[in-house]
Design a protein around this motif. Structure first.
Motif, PDB file in Angstrom:
ATOM      1  N   CYS A   1      13.004   6.716  -3.931  1.00 51.29           N
ATOM      2  CA  CYS A   1      11.884   6.111  -3.215  1.00 51.29           C
ATOM      3  C   CYS A   1      12.340   4.798  -2.579  1.00 51.29           C
ATOM      4  O   CYS A   1      12.970   3.971  -3.248  1.00 51.29           O
ATOM      5  CB  CYS A   1      10.717   5.840  -4.171  1.00 51.29           C
ATOM      6  N   ILE A   2      12.042   4.638  -1.289  1.00 54.45           N
ATOM      7  CA  ILE A   2      12.229   3.339  -0.626  1.00 54.45           C
ATOM      8  C   ILE A   2      11.004   3.062   0.243  1.00 54.45           C
ATOM      9  O   ILE A   2      11.087   2.412   1.284  1.00 54.45           O
ATOM     10  CB  ILE A   2      13.529   3.307   0.226  1.00 54.45           C
TER      11      ILE A   2
ATOM     12  N   ARG B   1       8.283   0.072 -13.740  1.00 58.18           N
ATOM     13  CA  ARG B   1       7.501   1.135 -13.101  1.00 58.18           C
ATOM     14  C   ARG B   1       8.181   1.570 -11.798  1.00 58.18           C
ATOM     15  O   ARG B   1       8.278   2.758 -11.487  1.00 58.18           O
ATOM     16  CB  ARG B   1       6.081   0.633 -12.803  1.00 58.18           C
ATOM     17  N   CYS B   2       8.675   0.583 -11.039  1.00 60.01           N
ATOM     18  CA  CYS B   2       9.380   0.896  -9.795  1.00 60.01           C
ATOM     19  C   CYS B   2      10.621   1.733 -10.090  1.00 60.01           C
ATOM     20  O   CYS B   2      10.827   2.778  -9.482  1.00 60.01           O
ATOM     21  CB  CYS B   2       9.767  -0.393  -9.070  1.00 60.01           C
ATOM     22  N   LEU B   3      11.436   1.284 -11.028  1.00 55.35           N
ATOM     23  CA  LEU B   3      12.705   1.976 -11.288  1.00 55.35           C
ATOM     24  C   LEU B   3      12.494   3.402 -11.755  1.00 55.35           C
ATOM     25  O   LEU B   3      13.243   4.313 -11.384  1.00 55.35           O
ATOM     26  CB  LEU B   3      13.512   1.205 -12.339  1.00 55.35           C
ATOM     27  N   ARG B   4      11.467   3.605 -12.588  1.00 56.03           N
ATOM     28  CA  ARG B   4      11.215   4.965 -13.082  1.00 56.03           C
ATOM     29  C   ARG B   4      10.918   5.922 -11.932  1.00 56.03           C
ATOM     30  O   ARG B   4      11.215   7.099 -11.999  1.00 56.03           O
ATOM     31  CB  ARG B   4      10.032   4.962 -14.062  1.00 56.03           C
ATOM     32  N   HIS B   5      10.314   5.380 -10.858  1.00 61.57           N
ATOM     33  CA  HIS B   5       9.961   6.249  -9.730  1.00 61.57           C
ATOM     34  C   HIS B   5      11.038   6.264  -8.644  1.00 61.57           C
ATOM     35  O   HIS B   5      11.205   7.271  -7.945  1.00 61.57           O
ATOM     36  CB  HIS B   5       8.637   5.792  -9.112  1.00 61.57           C
ATOM     37  N   SER B   6      11.774   5.152  -8.503  1.00 60.59           N
ATOM     38  CA  SER B   6      12.615   5.000  -7.307  1.00 60.59           C
ATOM     39  C   SER B   6      14.083   5.315  -7.538  1.00 60.59           C
ATOM     40  O   SER B   6      14.853   5.382  -6.582  1.00 60.59           O
ATOM     41  CB  SER B   6      12.509   3.567  -6.772  1.00 60.59           C
ATOM     42  N   THR B   7      14.482   5.505  -8.791  1.00 65.17           N
ATOM     43  CA  THR B   7      15.903   5.661  -9.075  1.00 65.17           C
ATOM     44  C   THR B   7      16.113   6.766 -10.090  1.00 65.17           C
ATOM     45  O   THR B   7      15.392   6.837 -11.090  1.00 65.17           O
ATOM     46  CB  THR B   7      16.463   4.333  -9.663  1.00 65.17           C
TER      47      THR B   7
ATOM     48  N   ASP C   1       0.816  -1.215   0.000  1.00 67.53           N
ATOM     49  CA  ASP C   1       0.000   0.000   0.000  1.00 67.53           C
ATOM     50  C   ASP C   1       0.854   1.271   0.000  1.00 67.53           C
ATOM     51  O   ASP C   1       0.389   2.335  -0.400  1.00 67.53           O
ATOM     52  CB  ASP C   1      -0.931   0.010   1.224  1.00 67.53           C
ATOM     53  N   ALA C   2       2.115   1.158   0.489  1.00 66.76           N
ATOM     54  CA  ALA C   2       2.975   2.355   0.565  1.00 66.76           C
ATOM     55  C   ALA C   2       3.487   2.797  -0.803  1.00 66.76           C
ATOM     56  O   ALA C   2       3.956   3.927  -0.951  1.00 66.76           O
ATOM     57  CB  ALA C   2       4.175   2.067   1.477  1.00 66.76           C
ATOM     58  N   CYS C   3       3.423   1.925  -1.789  1.00 67.00           N
ATOM     59  CA  CYS C   3       4.021   2.273  -3.091  1.00 67.00           C
ATOM     60  C   CYS C   3       3.212   3.367  -3.785  1.00 67.00           C
ATOM     61  O   CYS C   3       2.032   3.169  -4.096  1.00 67.00           O
ATOM     62  CB  CYS C   3       4.100   1.042  -3.990  1.00 67.00           C
ATOM     63  N   PRO C   4       3.827   4.506  -4.047  1.00 74.43           N
ATOM     64  CA  PRO C   4       3.066   5.619  -4.632  1.00 74.43           C
ATOM     65  C   PRO C   4       2.696   5.399  -6.091  1.00 74.43           C
ATOM     66  O   PRO C   4       1.847   6.120  -6.619  1.00 74.43           O
ATOM     67  CB  PRO C   4       4.017   6.814  -4.492  1.00 74.43           C
ATOM     68  N   VAL C   5       3.305   4.413  -6.754  1.00 71.52           N
ATOM     69  CA  VAL C   5       2.987   4.197  -8.175  1.00 71.52           C
ATOM     70  C   VAL C   5       2.397   2.805  -8.426  1.00 71.52           C
ATOM     71  O   VAL C   5       2.324   2.337  -9.559  1.00 71.52           O
ATOM     72  CB  VAL C   5       4.240   4.423  -9.060  1.00 71.52           C
ATOM     73  N   GLN C   6       1.974   2.150  -7.351  1.00 72.73           N
ATOM     74  CA  GLN C   6       1.335   0.828  -7.443  1.00 72.73           C
ATOM     75  C   GLN C   6       2.175  -0.150  -8.296  1.00 72.73           C
ATOM     76  O   GLN C   6       1.665  -0.821  -9.203  1.00 72.73           O
ATOM     77  CB  GLN C   6      -0.091   0.923  -8.022  1.00 72.73           C
ATOM     78  N   ALA C   7       3.458  -0.233  -7.948  1.00 71.21           N
ATOM     79  CA  ALA C   7       4.349  -1.121  -8.720  1.00 71.21           C
ATOM     80  C   ALA C   7       4.308  -2.567  -8.224  1.00 71.21           C
ATOM     81  O   ALA C   7       4.860  -3.450  -8.872  1.00 71.21           O
ATOM     82  CB  ALA C   7       5.779  -0.586  -8.655  1.00 71.21           C
ATOM     83  N   ILE C   8       3.688  -2.798  -7.058  1.00 72.12           N
ATOM     84  CA  ILE C   8       3.628  -4.161  -6.510  1.00 72.12           C
ATOM     85  C   ILE C   8       2.159  -4.566  -6.411  1.00 72.12           C
ATOM     86  O   ILE C   8       1.360  -3.844  -5.796  1.00 72.12           O
ATOM     87  CB  ILE C   8       4.233  -4.240  -5.088  1.00 72.12           C
ATOM     88  N   ASN C   9       1.798  -5.700  -6.999  1.00 72.57           N
ATOM     89  CA  ASN C   9       0.408  -6.114  -6.818  1.00 72.57           C
ATOM     90  C   ASN C   9       0.308  -7.085  -5.645  1.00 72.57           C
ATOM     91  O   ASN C   9       1.314  -7.525  -5.090  1.00 72.57           O
ATOM     92  CB  ASN C   9      -0.206  -6.660  -8.116  1.00 72.57           C
ATOM     93  N   ARG C  10      -0.877  -7.413  -5.272  1.00 71.53           N
ATOM     94  CA  ARG C  10      -1.077  -8.171  -4.025  1.00 71.53           C
ATOM     95  C   ARG C  10      -0.630  -9.624  -4.140  1.00 71.53           C
ATOM     96  O   ARG C  10      -0.600 -10.332  -3.137  1.00 71.53           O
ATOM     97  CB  ARG C  10      -2.526  -8.050  -3.558  1.00 71.53           C
ATOM     98  N   SER C  11      -0.265 -10.075  -5.321  1.00 70.97           N
ATOM     99  CA  SER C  11       0.314 -11.427  -5.425  1.00 70.97           C
ATOM    100  C   SER C  11       1.829 -11.370  -5.238  1.00 70.97           C
ATOM    101  O   SER C  11       2.504 -12.399  -5.267  1.00 70.97           O
ATOM    102  CB  SER C  11      -0.022 -12.025  -6.793  1.00 70.97           C
TER     103      SER C  11
END
Ligand code: SF4
Ligand code: SF4
Length: 255
Positions: A241-242, A198-204, A181-191
């Motif tokens: 982002c972490i 998507r994560c890298l574009r926001h976190s690095t 739920d903390a991910c601001p760009v919803q890069a992790i789904n519940r599975s």
């Protein structure tokens, strides 16, 4: 018949712990075959065992209210180097006993099957099999002692070492989804599936890589993966982002 090298398992554990590893496990490579291949090819023929070890990022890095991402950046890049040096040293230690051994580096090299960014070995499932932690809902390693704070290294070897399960696995509470739920760009789904791109574009952020990858001539000349490995490595990129790692309540055990 290959016999178990019992003393060597104890010696390699002591070797790693004496160099500062917080936790060490050993698992038969046949139990983690899928994690020991790159692009469908096994990393080592005739491997028998994988040694996996972890160093924690100090809890205070996550708890600090200022410069958290940049302090994390410094902490992990220092640890990546330390862990990789130690994987190299441990591989040489095992080879001095007569067993061919391959260091499993903690972050680089990587290859891409975009949108997936893949390390040479998949250290999280190896660590889970060796009992360093359980598989968290967000796909990271969840350790009883360190939460999501462990960084991992390893050694793949032809030595048939006695397995060592550290018994540090825990499961995520069924009602906790804080990391996801903390991910601001919803890069992790519940599975637990992570959209790496998507994560890298926001976190690095990596100004050097961005300059090169925008340049079609350079990109064509060197290719995406070579630019990623030479310009993306360690200190060249800054975390922005972490949030997922920071959100886990299991990280925080001290005051
Ligand atoms: S690092 Fe940030 S962007 Fe990437 S998965 Fe975690 S919370 Fe999302
Ligand atoms: S935040 Fe909750 S769900 Fe995520 S890893 Fe930690 S305990 Fe598991």
């Amino acid at each position: 018949m290959v016999t178990l090298v019992t003393n060597l398992a104890r010696e390699i554990k002591e070797f790693l712990e004496n160099q500062g590893a917080a936790t060490v496990g050993i698992v038969s490579s046949s139990k983690v075959e899928d994690a020991l291949q790159a692009g469908g090819t096994s990393l080592m023929e005739n491997s028998q065992s994988v040694v996996c070890f972890g160093f924690p990022v100090p809890e205070g890095v996550f708890a600090s209210p200022v410069l958290t991402e940049s302090q994390y950046w410094r902490a992990v890049n220092m640890l990546y180097r330390r862990i990789d040096f130690l994987s190299l040293d441990a591989a040489n230690f095992l080879e001095a006993q007569g067993f061919q051994s391959l260091p499993l580096f903690t972050c680089f090299p990587q290859y891409t099957e975009r949108p997936r960014y893949i390390g040479a070995a998949q250290l999280v499932p190896i660590a889970v099999a060796a009992g360093l932690g359980g598989l968290a809902k967000c796909g990271l390693l969840l350790s009883r002692d360190f939460g999501l704070r462990l960084l991992l290294g390893g050694i793949l070897s032809t030595a048939r070492l006695e397995p060592l399960n550290t018994g540090n696995a825990i499961e995520c509470p069924s009602d906790c989804w804080k990391c996801i739920d903390a991910c601001p760009v919803q890069a992790i789904n519940r599975s637990g599936k992570v959209d790496h791109e998507r994560c890298l574009r926001h976190s690095t952020q990596n100004p050097l890589f961005a300059e090169y990858i925008r340049d079609k001539t350079r990109r064509g000349e060197y290719g995406y993966d070579l630019l990623l490995n030479t310009l993306g490595v360690e200190d060249h990129s800054m975390y922005t982002c972490i949030a997922c790692v920071k959100a886990c309540p299991k990280n925080y055990t001290t005051r």
